[in-house]
Every structure is written in structure tokens, then in C-alpha cells.
Design a protein around this motif. Structure first.
Motif: not given
Lengths: 243, 243
Positions: A78, A92, A149, A156, A202
Motif C-alpha cells: 500500500r 494506491g 501512472e 482516481q 483510498h
DNA sequence: CGCACACTTGAGTCGGCTCAACCCTCGTGG
DNA sequence: CCACGAGGGTTGAGCCGACTCAAGTGTGCG
């Protein structure tokens, strides 16, 4: 298994020379290494050192000087950021084949903690940087990966901005499924190596809301909660909920 | 000012050869160009073309093939992602000196729209990619920049996950201030080239909440709302609110 | 003037948070 | 073997802040 100097908490870290070597590495073709010829791979291998971390062990810590970069060959990690006031946010999760530190930063911007027994391929940052400087196409590959990424980060952000706990949780499960698929793991049962609190941190939710939402999805037979993960029963419905 | 083929909506786009040339460019030292020698700069300049966009003009659109990369030399741009269901999320705002498309993607992952009259230095992607392939330290510089962007994205995720409208708005203002400072703009008055709706879509709030929060900060004399921006009156307090 | 547009303000609702109790599993030790 | 405690997870009751819906206020422009 050698016994060298190790992480501050010695119990969570063991070192060892690569066994089969990079050529037999299971992440050989899914990681940045895929950009390398076998000659270059040999050179890379000479820089690498396998390190094993126990669950809850720390790979590296936010703000500390980045002494190395890592390639995960086993286990899950994590990635989190801590706020001065103690709150935390899980940026993430890194899975098998993921590369940590690809931006080659001076200092780490995040903390990385093992969720399970984790094996990484560790490269001294300086040495790795030298190699990169001599191999433009490796840098190219790193840069592509960084772009990927960045895309994930955008996804996200979108997810976090989007309201609705159900939407967030459903989308999270689907994203994770997609990432597993990308590395060749397509089981019906989705492993969730992280805890509920991690998922909550998250997704910008509380642990209670995550729990309630998963329970509801289970009751409605969209998923089935099993120890260590969930089984995805009704994918179309899940996709409908998650966008 | 030449008249070549242009963006679909011809009204929002004009072309022209660079005037003073890169050497006199105001973003010469704050952008990726700073990595280049004057020789390389000349080469880069031969690839560049200045393009002017009117407010609300589109630089490029999500999912469309990335035919070029851009360096902003004047004005501000909003970067957004659209969801299939019509909702939108503003991923961020690009200011003078920012580079768009630094991940060199095949297809754009976001839409870029001018918030004000915008001038960009436009490079054909193919040609730019060739140049990058020949100049590893330019790629190096792009990669560093990508790492910086990744850090910004992480900050933004943290912000979105963090609850509290006040916290979000305060932090947004401070971040923007920091970015202006980074490019040498340190006025007490903070320009807000974007509308309330854009701020809302950026912070995961509604326009009403953004408006109310700004009004409250104004009432409490932390900021002063002025046409086109805000004046930061009580920086310590704002920092306290924003973390 | 009148329209368009961005922004503000108000009243009521609702989803996720808070706080608190409870359940379950697993490891430990008597 | 069972008692016990710890940790992770679940469930419930009530509350609060941001959203929704709706009306109002500017300001610029033809």
C-alpha cells in the motif's frame, strides 16, 4: 539467505541474491524490464538485490531520501501519504510487476508498506540512474510507465470527486480486477490483500461505509464476500454501478 | 499572421510564426525548454508554431489522437475529463509555462480548453518525439516534469479525499498561489481565470458550496473577493484552514 | 432596455459521518 | 480444553454538512 545490514526493524526484511536470475523472473515481461535486451538485463541483474519484507514492513517512508527503486516480484504494497495532523490517504496499491520510484525522485513522496509477504527487486537509485542515463530506451519505457501512472491518478481523482459510496466501491473493484487481468490473473475471485480501512482511506470514505456498501452488494448478489477477497457474481451490474 | 488550416471551429484559433523567437520567450527558463542549449533551442524553434486560442476554444479533446504537444506561453487552460454520463471533472488548470502532453500519449486522456486568450507553442508530436529520442536529457527533463505532475496529482487526491469544503477551497487557493509564485507572479491578488463551476468540478463540490465558502471566507476577512480573483488578506489563517 | 450569464443566497433533504455496541476469528496461555 | 483478549469487520441510531431545488442579484452587451 545472507545477513547484511537491513531496515531499522530487522524483523521485517531479509536480503538474498536473485535465484533463477532476471531471465526466469515472473515479472520479466510485464514490468519495465521488458524494455531491455538480455545483455542489458544481465547488467541490471548485477545491480539488483532481492529483498523480502514481512507483512506490515516498511519498504520506504515519505520524505526520506530515496536510496533505491523497487520492482515488486511478489506480494502487494500500500502506498500512502500522511498529513501533518495524522490523517492518512492511501494513494494506491502496488501489485506484482509494479515499479516503485519510477519518477526517480530525490525524496520519496509516499510511504510504501507491505500488505503481505513481499519480495522486491531492489536497485540502488544512483546505480539505476546511471544505467538509465546510458540507456535512453529504458528511460523511454520509464516515461511511458509514468504516463500510465498519471492516467491512473486521473482516474482516481475522477473517482474521488464523483459522489456515491456504491459507485466508488464498485469502480474500485473493477479497477483492481482490470489490473489483475493486466498481469495475467483472471480468477473469478478477486483477492483483496488490503483491509477495509485501507479501502476506505483510498476512496475517501469511512470504514463503516465501505463495510456497509460491500455488505449491501453481497445481499444484492452482485458480489460474494469471501475470506481475503470477493467473488464477482454479476459483472454487468457491477459495471453499471461503477460507470 | 498566416492563414492555414486550423481547428474545426476556425474562430478560436490563429497561427503565427514565433516573433522574438525562443531566446526571448518569457517561459524560456521556467519550462522544459530550460533543459536545452541554445543550439537545441534553435532546433526546437524550427519545429514550433505559435497558435492563439480564443476563450472557450478547444486545444485538444479527450480520446482524440494526439497530433501535437504544447507549451503554454500566455493564458490559462482548464483540463477536464468527461464521463460517459455527461458529468465532468476538472483535472487541473494549466498556467503559463506548463507543458501539455508531456507523457507523449498516443491519444489524449483529457480535454484542454482555453479559459482566456491563450497562446501556445505547438510542436508536432512526431517531430517532437524524434527530437526527444535524439536528446536524452530533454527526455530526462520531461520525465522529471512528469514526476512533478504525479506529485501534484497525489496532492489533489489527498485534497479530494479530505472532507470539508472550507479545507478544499482554502487549499486550492494556496496551491494556486504557490504555482503562480513558482513562475514569478507574487501579487497579493490571486487571479482566478476559471469560473466557480470549474473550481467546483475541480474540488468535487457543487457551485453553490464553492460560492458559499468563498463568501464566508470573505465575510470573515480571510480573503477579499474582487472581480476576476481574490485578494488574500489573512494568509496565516488561510494556511491554518487549508492544512 | 432586455437578455444572457455568472454568481449568490435561502430552505429543505439526504447520504455518509460519528459514536457506540456487537460479532467473529485467531492466537495465547492457563 | 476452554477462557481470554486483540484486531478486523459488521451493524445500528442519530446527526450534520454538502447537495438539491429554487429564487434572486448583479454585470456586461447588443
Amino acid at each position: 539467505m545472507s545477513s547484511e545490514t537491513c531496515a531499522p526493524d530487522g524483523r521485517s526484511c531479509r536480503h538474498g541474491r536473485s535465484e533463477g536470475g532476471c531471465a526466469e523472473c515472473k515479472v520479466r515481461f510485464i514490468s519495465v524490464c521488458a524494455a531491455l535486451t538480455s545483455d542489458e538485463l544481465a547488467e541490471l541483474e548485477s545491480l539488483s538485490r532481492h529483498v523480502v519484507h514481512d507483512p506490515r514492513g516498511t519498504l520506504f517512508t515519505q520524505d526520506e531520501e530515496a536510496s533505491a527503486v523497487y520492482n515488486i516480484t511478489e506480494g502487494s504494497v500500500r502506498l500512502l501519504r500522511l498529513l501533518p495532523d495524522g490523517r492518512r490517504h492511501v494513494m494506491g496499491f502496488a501489485l506484482v510487476g509494479d515499479f516503485l520510484g519510477l519518477a526517480l525522485p530525490e525524496r520519496h513522496t509516499i510511504t510504501a508498506e507491505a500488505l503481505s509477504p513481499v519480495t522486491v527487486c531492489r536497485f540502488e537509485r544512483r546505480a539505476f540512474q546511471d544505467l538509465v542515463a546510458r540507456k535512453p530506451h529504458l528511460l523511454q519505457r520509464l516515461h511511458e510507465r509514468a504516463g500510465y501512472e498519471l492516467g491512473l491518478a486521473q482516474d482516481q481523482m475522477l473517482l474521488l470527486g464523483r459522489r456515491g459510496a456504491e459507485e466508488k466501491v464498485a469502480s474500485f473493484l473493477l479497477t483492481l480486477r482490470g489490473r489483475y487481468a493486466r498481469i495475467g490473473l483472471t480468477s473469478v475471485t478477486l483477492e483483496l490483500p488490503m483491509g477495509r480501512q485501507d479501502i476506505a482511506d483510498h476512496l475517501g470514505l469511512t470504514i463503516e461505509t465501505v463495510s456497509r456498501t460491500l455488505t449491501r452488494l453481497d445481499r444484492e448478489k452482485v458480489i460474494l464476500i469471501v475470506p481475503g477477497g470477493v467473488r464477482l457474481l454479476d459483472l454487468p451490474r457491477l459495471e453499471h454501478l461503477g460507470g
